[in-house]
Motif scaffolding. Structure first.
Motif, PDB file in Angstrom:
ATOM      1  N   ARG A  66      -5.118 -15.567  -4.195  1.00 19.37           N
ATOM      2  CA  ARG A  66      -4.461 -14.304  -4.664  1.00 19.37           C
ATOM      3  C   ARG A  66      -5.491 -13.290  -4.885  1.00 19.37           C
ATOM      4  O   ARG A  66      -5.356 -12.188  -4.881  1.00 19.37           O
ATOM      5  CB  ARG A  66      -3.580 -14.615  -5.932  1.00 19.37           C
ATOM      6  N   GLY A  67      -6.711 -14.101  -5.290  1.00 19.19           N
ATOM      7  CA  GLY A  67      -7.732 -13.035  -5.455  1.00 19.19           C
ATOM      8  C   GLY A  67      -8.621 -12.342  -4.346  1.00 19.19           C
ATOM      9  O   GLY A  67      -9.572 -11.457  -4.393  1.00 19.19           O
ATOM     10  N   GLY A  68      -7.992 -12.557  -3.198  1.00 14.49           N
ATOM     11  CA  GLY A  68      -8.362 -11.939  -1.900  1.00 14.49           C
ATOM     12  C   GLY A  68      -9.342 -12.811  -0.807  1.00 14.49           C
ATOM     13  O   GLY A  68      -9.739 -12.322   0.102  1.00 14.49           O
ATOM     14  N   PHE A  69      -9.655 -14.113  -1.553  1.00 11.58           N
ATOM     15  CA  PHE A  69     -10.800 -14.850  -0.662  1.00 11.58           C
ATOM     16  C   PHE A  69     -10.015 -15.329   0.824  1.00 11.58           C
ATOM     17  O   PHE A  69      -8.947 -15.760   0.643  1.00 11.58           O
ATOM     18  CB  PHE A  69     -11.034 -16.044  -1.217  1.00 11.58           C
ATOM     19  N   GLY A  70     -10.499 -14.947   2.062  1.00 14.57           N
ATOM     20  CA  GLY A  70      -9.702 -14.833   3.214  1.00 14.57           C
ATOM     21  C   GLY A  70      -9.467 -16.518   3.648  1.00 14.57           C
ATOM     22  O   GLY A  70      -8.751 -17.075   4.024  1.00 14.57           O
ATOM     23  N   LEU A  71     -10.680 -17.278   3.010  1.00 18.03           N
ATOM     24  CA  LEU A  71     -10.795 -18.516   3.200  1.00 18.03           C
ATOM     25  C   LEU A  71     -11.236 -19.334   2.151  1.00 18.03           C
ATOM     26  O   LEU A  71     -12.271 -18.830   1.546  1.00 18.03           O
ATOM     27  CB  LEU A  71     -11.941 -18.893   4.613  1.00 18.03           C
ATOM     28  N   VAL A  72     -10.553 -20.404   1.578  1.00 18.56           N
ATOM     29  CA  VAL A  72     -10.797 -21.103   0.610  1.00 18.56           C
ATOM     30  C   VAL A  72     -11.606 -22.460   1.142  1.00 18.56           C
ATOM     31  O   VAL A  72     -10.807 -23.152   2.076  1.00 18.56           O
ATOM     32  CB  VAL A  72      -9.837 -21.543  -0.124  1.00 18.56           C
ATOM     33  N   ILE A  73     -12.692 -22.913   0.806  1.00 13.53           N
ATOM     34  CA  ILE A  73     -13.326 -24.011   1.011  1.00 13.53           C
ATOM     35  C   ILE A  73     -13.213 -25.014  -0.234  1.00 13.53           C
ATOM     36  O   ILE A  73     -13.838 -24.596  -1.239  1.00 13.53           O
ATOM     37  CB  ILE A  73     -14.856 -24.016   1.416  1.00 13.53           C
ATOM     38  N   THR A  74     -12.599 -26.257  -0.119  1.00 18.83           N
ATOM     39  CA  THR A  74     -12.465 -26.756  -1.416  1.00 18.83           C
ATOM     40  C   THR A  74     -13.740 -27.468  -1.777  1.00 18.83           C
ATOM     41  O   THR A  74     -14.712 -27.605  -1.224  1.00 18.83           O
ATOM     42  CB  THR A  74     -11.403 -27.944  -1.059  1.00 18.83           C
ATOM     43  N   GLU A  75     -13.664 -27.909  -3.038  1.00 20.15           N
ATOM     44  CA  GLU A  75     -14.737 -28.801  -3.340  1.00 20.15           C
ATOM     45  C   GLU A  75     -14.925 -30.262  -2.627  1.00 20.15           C
ATOM     46  O   GLU A  75     -14.141 -30.476  -1.867  1.00 20.15           O
ATOM     47  CB  GLU A  75     -14.405 -29.142  -4.760  1.00 20.15           C
ATOM     48  N   GLY A  76     -16.019 -30.651  -2.697  1.00 17.67           N
ATOM     49  CA  GLY A  76     -16.470 -31.917  -2.058  1.00 17.67           C
ATOM     50  C   GLY A  76     -15.472 -33.164  -2.384  1.00 17.67           C
ATOM     51  O   GLY A  76     -15.331 -33.276  -3.722  1.00 17.67           O
ATOM     52  N   THR A  77     -14.915 -33.665  -1.479  1.00 15.76           N
ATOM     53  CA  THR A  77     -13.813 -34.550  -1.489  1.00 15.76           C
ATOM     54  C   THR A  77     -14.239 -35.642  -0.868  1.00 15.76           C
ATOM     55  O   THR A  77     -14.805 -36.038   0.266  1.00 15.76           O
ATOM     56  CB  THR A  77     -12.579 -33.929  -0.939  1.00 15.76           C
ATOM     57  N   TYR A  78     -13.975 -37.032  -1.648  1.00 13.88           N
ATOM     58  CA  TYR A  78     -14.479 -38.265  -1.092  1.00 13.88           C
ATOM     59  C   TYR A  78     -13.843 -38.921   0.185  1.00 13.88           C
ATOM     60  O   TYR A  78     -12.532 -38.526   0.124  1.00 13.88           O
ATOM     61  CB  TYR A  78     -14.923 -39.333  -2.234  1.00 13.88           C
ATOM     62  N   THR A  79     -14.251 -39.520   0.730  1.00 12.06           N
ATOM     63  CA  THR A  79     -13.753 -39.874   2.281  1.00 12.06           C
ATOM     64  C   THR A  79     -13.634 -41.555   2.252  1.00 12.06           C
ATOM     65  O   THR A  79     -12.941 -41.834   3.543  1.00 12.06           O
ATOM     66  CB  THR A  79     -14.935 -39.754   3.227  1.00 12.06           C
ATOM     67  N   ASP A  80     -13.705 -42.408   1.360  1.00 14.55           N
ATOM     68  CA  ASP A  80     -13.250 -43.724   1.693  1.00 14.55           C
ATOM     69  C   ASP A  80     -13.092 -44.440   0.448  1.00 14.55           C
ATOM     70  O   ASP A  80     -13.541 -43.850  -0.850  1.00 14.55           O
ATOM     71  CB  ASP A  80     -14.326 -44.486   2.601  1.00 14.55           C
ATOM     72  N   GLY A  81     -12.678 -45.692   0.172  1.00 16.14           N
ATOM     73  CA  GLY A  81     -12.519 -46.331  -0.917  1.00 16.14           C
ATOM     74  C   GLY A  81     -13.615 -47.442  -1.019  1.00 16.14           C
ATOM     75  O   GLY A  81     -13.511 -48.495  -1.547  1.00 16.14           O
ATOM     76  N   LYS A  82     -14.796 -46.921  -0.785  1.00 17.12           N
ATOM     77  CA  LYS A  82     -16.270 -47.670  -0.825  1.00 17.12           C
ATOM     78  C   LYS A  82     -17.110 -46.905  -1.558  1.00 17.12           C
ATOM     79  O   LYS A  82     -16.746 -46.692  -2.795  1.00 17.12           O
ATOM     80  CB  LYS A  82     -16.641 -47.908   0.459  1.00 17.12           C
TER      81      LYS A  82
ATOM     82  N   SER B  57     -18.272 -43.458  -1.231  1.00 19.35           N
ATOM     83  CA  SER B  57     -18.530 -42.299  -1.077  1.00 19.35           C
ATOM     84  C   SER B  57     -18.198 -41.343  -2.276  1.00 19.35           C
ATOM     85  O   SER B  57     -18.721 -40.033  -2.512  1.00 19.35           O
ATOM     86  CB  SER B  57     -17.288 -41.822   0.048  1.00 19.35           C
ATOM     87  N   GLN B  58     -17.450 -41.859  -3.301  1.00 14.69           N
ATOM     88  CA  GLN B  58     -17.174 -40.854  -4.323  1.00 14.69           C
ATOM     89  C   GLN B  58     -18.226 -40.985  -5.325  1.00 14.69           C
ATOM     90  O   GLN B  58     -19.063 -41.822  -5.371  1.00 14.69           O
ATOM     91  CB  GLN B  58     -15.921 -41.629  -5.069  1.00 14.69           C
TER      92      GLN B  58
END
Ligand SMILES: Cc1cc2nc3c(=O)[nH]c(=O)nc-3n(C[C@H](O)[C@H](O)[C@H](O)COP(=O)(O)O)c2cc1C
Length: 366
Positions: free
Chosen positions: A48-64, A66-67
């Motif tokens: 809503r604040g106008g950012f054309g692209l949002v890149i999310t925070e670093g998100t973990y990738t496995d149940g081993k 990576s977190q």
């Protein structure tokens, strides 16, 4: 002249202007890594604040392994995919695009609900101390050196997570290859002391990065945007340099392009910082000189220099971190010629959570 407010076709993504929200960890997911309503409100605020692209925070990738942080979001199961779906829908409804940053913490490991044992290229701890605003740990744990099986599992985690991101409706994914997390550790001669085919020469240190890009491309197909964030520095060692300098960084960008990446996202203390051991270019300058790959740039981009950076790099998106935290409506303010605030890091204390930020905003509302 390349107007920062003009829409731009960024690979498969039609972005309404040149501004991206930089990825920023907020440790605000549910304890099981499920993205929640607080996060949906948070990301929608930037759209809503106008950012054309949002890149999310670093998100973990496995149940081993990576977190890296407590309350970090993941993208490895149905509940997490559903949580992200809601966020994607909210951001899209506000007119912006969204990509998820996929991250394996490696040695920069403060909390993980699946294992107590960090994994990294070698048994090397990061420099400095763990980050206080992400957790209470005061010392880094010594990681175990990854076996071939561990490496294979990490590659599979990235590939599955990328497929999950596509299922959640994201417009693309960004692999976290910067700031001292796992893939950056493999590229680094400080972290990577291996003497097998994943260590030593730059070609060997690049091997895991290339395997991850290839596996992700295979998992998501050709028409889904895939990129990678790259830096020399790390969160606790911001002046770290690649021994191979400019030529080495060019080799990395070419290798990820050839493996199937659509863009690189460079990050440094300043977008124009010249900090290679040899050569007189910035990370952004080297990446821009490589044909056939898109560009996102980050590092101290604000209201005073954004148009100059856009002119200098006419096809690049500009990722904004601190100024976005201080002004979730940074882009709208810029459009309207309104005042833009500087960051007050008190908003991220004692922990960098969204709820602490909201409490700080309430307290500081005039
Ligand atoms: C609270 C906070 C969290 C961050 N988390 C991440 C992250 O998850 N992934 C990442 O690549 N960079 C992360 N960063 C770095 C930012 O994306 C960005 O590179 C940095 O703030 C410099 O950009 P700026 O000068 O526009 O602030 C984080 C920065 C801050 C302040």
């Amino acid at each position: 002249m390349s107007d920062v407010m003009q829409s731009i076709k960024f690979n498969t993504i039609e972005v309404p202007n040149r501004f991206a929200l930089a990825p920023m960890t907020r440790t605000s997911a549910e304890p099981d890594g499920t993205p929640n309503a607080l996060m949906a409100d948070h990301y929608e605020r930037y759209a809503r604040g106008g950012f054309g692209l949002v890149i999310t925070e670093g998100t973990y990738t496995d149940g081993k392994a990576s977190q890296g942080y407590a309350n970090q979001p993941g993208i490895i199961n149905e509940a997490q995919i559903d949580g992200w779906k809601t966020i994607v829908e909210r951001v899209h409804a506000a007119g912006s695009k969204i990509i998820v940053q996929l991250m394996h913490a490696g040695a920069q490991f403060q909390a993980n609900r699946f294992t107590d044992q960090p994994q990294a290229p070698s048994e090397v701890t990061p420099k400095g101390a763990p980050l206080g605003f992400y957790g209470d740990q005061t010392e880094w744990q010594t990681p175990s050196a990854m076996t071939r099986t561990d490496i294979q599992a990490a590659v599979e985690g990235f590939a599955h997570s990328a497929a999950n991101a596509k299922a959640a409706g994201f417009d693309g994914i960004e692999i976290h290859g910067a700031n001292g997390y796992l893939l950056n550790q493999f590229l680094s001669t400080y972290f990577n002391q291996r003497d097998d085919e994943y260590g030593g020469s730059l070609e060997n240190r690049l091997r895991l990065v290339v395997e991850v890009v290839r596996a992700i491309r295979e998992a998501v197909g050709e028409d889904f945007t895939v990129g990678i964030r790259l830096s020399q520095g790390t969160v606790t060692d911001p002046d770290h340099q690649l021994p191979e300098g400019e030529a080495g960084f060019r080799q990395i960008v070419e290798a990820v392009r050839d493996a199937g990446a659509d863009f690189v996202h460079t990050t440094d203390g300043d977008v124009n910082r010249k900090h290679f051991v040899e050569g007189d270019e910035s990370l952004a300058g080297v990446a821009a000189s490589v044909e056939g790959i898109g560009l996102i740039l980050n590092g101290n981009i604000d209201e005073t220099n954004c148009q100059d950076v856009a002119n200098q790099f006419p096809d690049a998106l500009l990722a904004v971190g601190k100024k976005a935290l201080a002004n979730p409506d940074f882009v709208q303010r810029l459009k309207d010629g309104k005042e833009i605030a500087d960051i007050d890091f008190a908003m991220l204390q004692p922990k960098a959570t969204i709820s602490n930020e909201l409490a700080w905003r309430e307290q500081n509302a005039a």
